[in-house]
Design a protein around this motif. Structure first.
Motif, mmCIF file in Angstrom:
data_model
loop_
_atom_site.group_PDB
_atom_site.id
_atom_site.type_symbol
_atom_site.label_atom_id
_atom_site.label_comp_id
_atom_site.label_asym_id
_atom_site.label_seq_id
_atom_site.Cartn_x
_atom_site.Cartn_y
_atom_site.Cartn_z
ATOM 1 N N THR A 193 38.084 72.516 20.658
ATOM 2 C CA THR A 193 38.552 73.697 21.372
ATOM 3 C C THR A 193 40.070 73.726 21.281
ATOM 4 O OG1 THR A 193 38.692 72.564 23.492
ATOM 5 C CG2 THR A 193 36.617 73.664 22.988
ATOM 6 N N ARG A 194 40.593 74.911 21.312
ATOM 7 C CA ARG A 194 42.035 75.046 21.203
ATOM 8 C C ARG A 194 42.478 76.204 22.075
ATOM 9 N NH1 ARG A 194 43.630 75.220 15.467
ATOM 10 N NH2 ARG A 194 43.378 73.008 15.736
ATOM 11 N N ASP A 195 43.572 76.000 22.766
ATOM 12 C CA ASP A 195 44.158 77.060 23.576
ATOM 13 C C ASP A 195 45.330 77.655 22.819
ATOM 14 O OD1 ASP A 195 45.048 78.757 25.490
ATOM 15 O OD2 ASP A 195 45.466 77.225 26.994
ATOM 16 N N ASP A 196 45.117 78.826 22.213
ATOM 17 C CA ASP A 196 46.164 79.466 21.413
ATOM 18 C C ASP A 196 47.015 80.431 22.219
ATOM 19 O OD1 ASP A 196 45.454 78.134 19.159
ATOM 20 O OD2 ASP A 196 44.164 79.716 18.391
ATOM 21 N N ARG A 197 46.873 80.407 23.513
ATOM 22 C CA ARG A 197 47.648 81.352 24.329
ATOM 23 C C ARG A 197 49.073 80.974 24.437
ATOM 24 N NH1 ARG A 197 43.398 80.680 28.673
ATOM 25 N NH2 ARG A 197 41.775 80.591 27.176
ATOM 26 N N THR A 216 31.766 77.483 9.747
ATOM 27 C CA THR A 216 31.100 78.446 10.632
ATOM 28 C C THR A 216 29.888 77.810 11.303
ATOM 29 O OG1 THR A 216 31.860 80.306 9.310
ATOM 30 C CG2 THR A 216 29.969 80.706 10.750
ATOM 31 N N ALA A 217 29.117 77.037 10.555
ATOM 32 C CA ALA A 217 27.966 76.346 11.143
ATOM 33 C C ALA A 217 28.416 75.410 12.257
ATOM 34 C CB ALA A 217 27.193 75.579 10.067
ATOM 35 N N LYS A 218 29.530 74.714 12.034
ATOM 36 C CA LYS A 218 30.053 73.807 13.065
ATOM 37 C C LYS A 218 30.492 74.569 14.310
ATOM 38 C CE LYS A 218 31.711 70.360 9.837
ATOM 39 N NZ LYS A 218 32.873 69.569 9.430
ATOM 40 N N ALA A 219 31.221 75.665 14.123
ATOM 41 C CA ALA A 219 31.682 76.449 15.274
ATOM 42 C C ALA A 219 30.495 77.014 16.046
ATOM 43 C CB ALA A 219 32.604 77.578 14.817
ATOM 44 N N ASN A 220 29.516 77.538 15.330
ATOM 45 C CA ASN A 220 28.342 78.104 15.996
ATOM 46 C C ASN A 220 27.532 77.027 16.707
ATOM 47 O OD1 ASN A 220 29.187 80.531 14.983
ATOM 48 N ND2 ASN A 220 27.500 80.791 13.555
ATOM 49 N N GLU A 257 39.365 76.640 8.626
ATOM 50 C CA GLU A 257 39.144 76.621 10.075
ATOM 51 C C GLU A 257 38.712 78.022 10.492
ATOM 52 O OE1 GLU A 257 42.237 76.317 13.544
ATOM 53 O OE2 GLU A 257 41.933 74.331 12.655
ATOM 54 N N VAL A 258 37.606 78.082 11.251
ATOM 55 C CA VAL A 258 37.074 79.374 11.703
ATOM 56 C C VAL A 258 36.771 79.316 13.188
ATOM 57 C CG1 VAL A 258 36.020 79.859 9.455
ATOM 58 C CG2 VAL A 258 34.652 78.807 11.250
ATOM 59 N N GLY A 259 36.647 80.498 13.783
ATOM 60 C CA GLY A 259 36.164 80.620 15.142
ATOM 61 C C GLY A 259 34.667 80.857 15.130
ATOM 62 N N ASP A 277 38.034 79.906 21.947
ATOM 63 C CA ASP A 277 38.693 78.614 21.837
ATOM 64 C C ASP A 277 37.891 77.604 21.025
ATOM 65 O OD1 ASP A 277 40.767 79.562 23.337
ATOM 66 O OD2 ASP A 277 40.018 78.754 25.213
ATOM 67 N N ILE A 278 36.665 77.906 20.686
ATOM 68 C CA ILE A 278 35.829 76.990 19.921
ATOM 69 C C ILE A 278 36.091 77.212 18.440
ATOM 70 C CG2 ILE A 278 33.467 76.344 19.338
ATOM 71 C CD1 ILE A 278 32.691 77.244 22.182
ATOM 72 N N ILE A 279 36.344 76.114 17.727
ATOM 73 C CA ILE A 279 36.612 76.216 16.305
ATOM 74 C C ILE A 279 35.682 75.313 15.511
ATOM 75 C CG2 ILE A 279 39.034 76.845 16.611
ATOM 76 C CD1 ILE A 279 39.678 73.898 15.818
ATOM 77 N N GLY A 280 35.553 75.632 14.254
ATOM 78 C CA GLY A 280 34.866 74.780 13.296
ATOM 79 C C GLY A 280 35.802 74.553 12.132
ATOM 80 N N LYS A 281 35.828 73.336 11.627
ATOM 81 C CA LYS A 281 36.733 72.993 10.537
ATOM 82 C C LYS A 281 35.953 72.184 9.520
ATOM 83 C CE LYS A 281 41.171 70.705 9.802
ATOM 84 N NZ LYS A 281 42.267 69.994 10.473
ATOM 85 N N ALA A 282 36.161 72.479 8.245
ATOM 86 C CA ALA A 282 35.505 71.731 7.180
ATOM 87 C C ALA A 282 36.452 71.635 5.992
ATOM 88 C CB ALA A 282 34.197 72.399 6.772
ATOM 89 N N SER A 283 36.244 70.600 5.165
ATOM 90 C CA SER A 283 37.087 70.368 3.995
ATOM 91 C C SER A 283 36.252 69.884 2.827
ATOM 92 C CB SER A 283 38.140 69.297 4.299
ATOM 93 O OG SER A 283 38.970 69.687 5.346
ATOM 94 N N ALA A 284 36.691 70.230 1.629
ATOM 95 C CA ALA A 284 36.096 69.718 0.399
ATOM 96 C C ALA A 284 37.028 70.044 -0.759
ATOM 97 C CB ALA A 284 34.722 70.329 0.153
#
Length: 96
Positions: free
Chosen positions: A92-96, A52-56, A16-18, A3-10
């Protein structure tokens, strides 16, 4: 952990990654498409690396003080890549 995600833009690219870098989505604006294939490919990889760095980092934060566990799992991160102004507390996101 899923449920933990990382998101970045440029440059019109949003990724968006897990945890660990599992790709969840890539969004490209028309602006991003104007840069050419080589630049666009590098941008996607760079943005995915930041996400990925953000999610980790967020995963390590859930472990509390014992970040050695995330390091042992290969989920380390560069703090410089994980920090920026677009930090979103709802990572965090609940994709269920």
């Amino acid at each position: 952990m899923s449920d933990i995600i990382g998101k970045a833009s440029a440059d019109g690219v949003t990724v968006e990654v897990g945890v660990g870098g599992r790709l969840r989505s890539v969004k490209l604006t028309p602006q991003a498409m104007r840069y050419g294939a080589s630049y666009l490919a590098r941008t996607v990889v760079d943005v995915a690396t930041r996400a990925t760095a953000k999610a980790n980092q967020r995963y390590a934060q859930t472990l509390g003080r014992d970040a050695r566990v995330s390091e042992a799992l290969g989920l380390g991160y560069d703090p410089e890549l994980a920090s920026d102004d677009d930090f979103d507390r709802d990572w965090t996101r609940d994709d269920r």
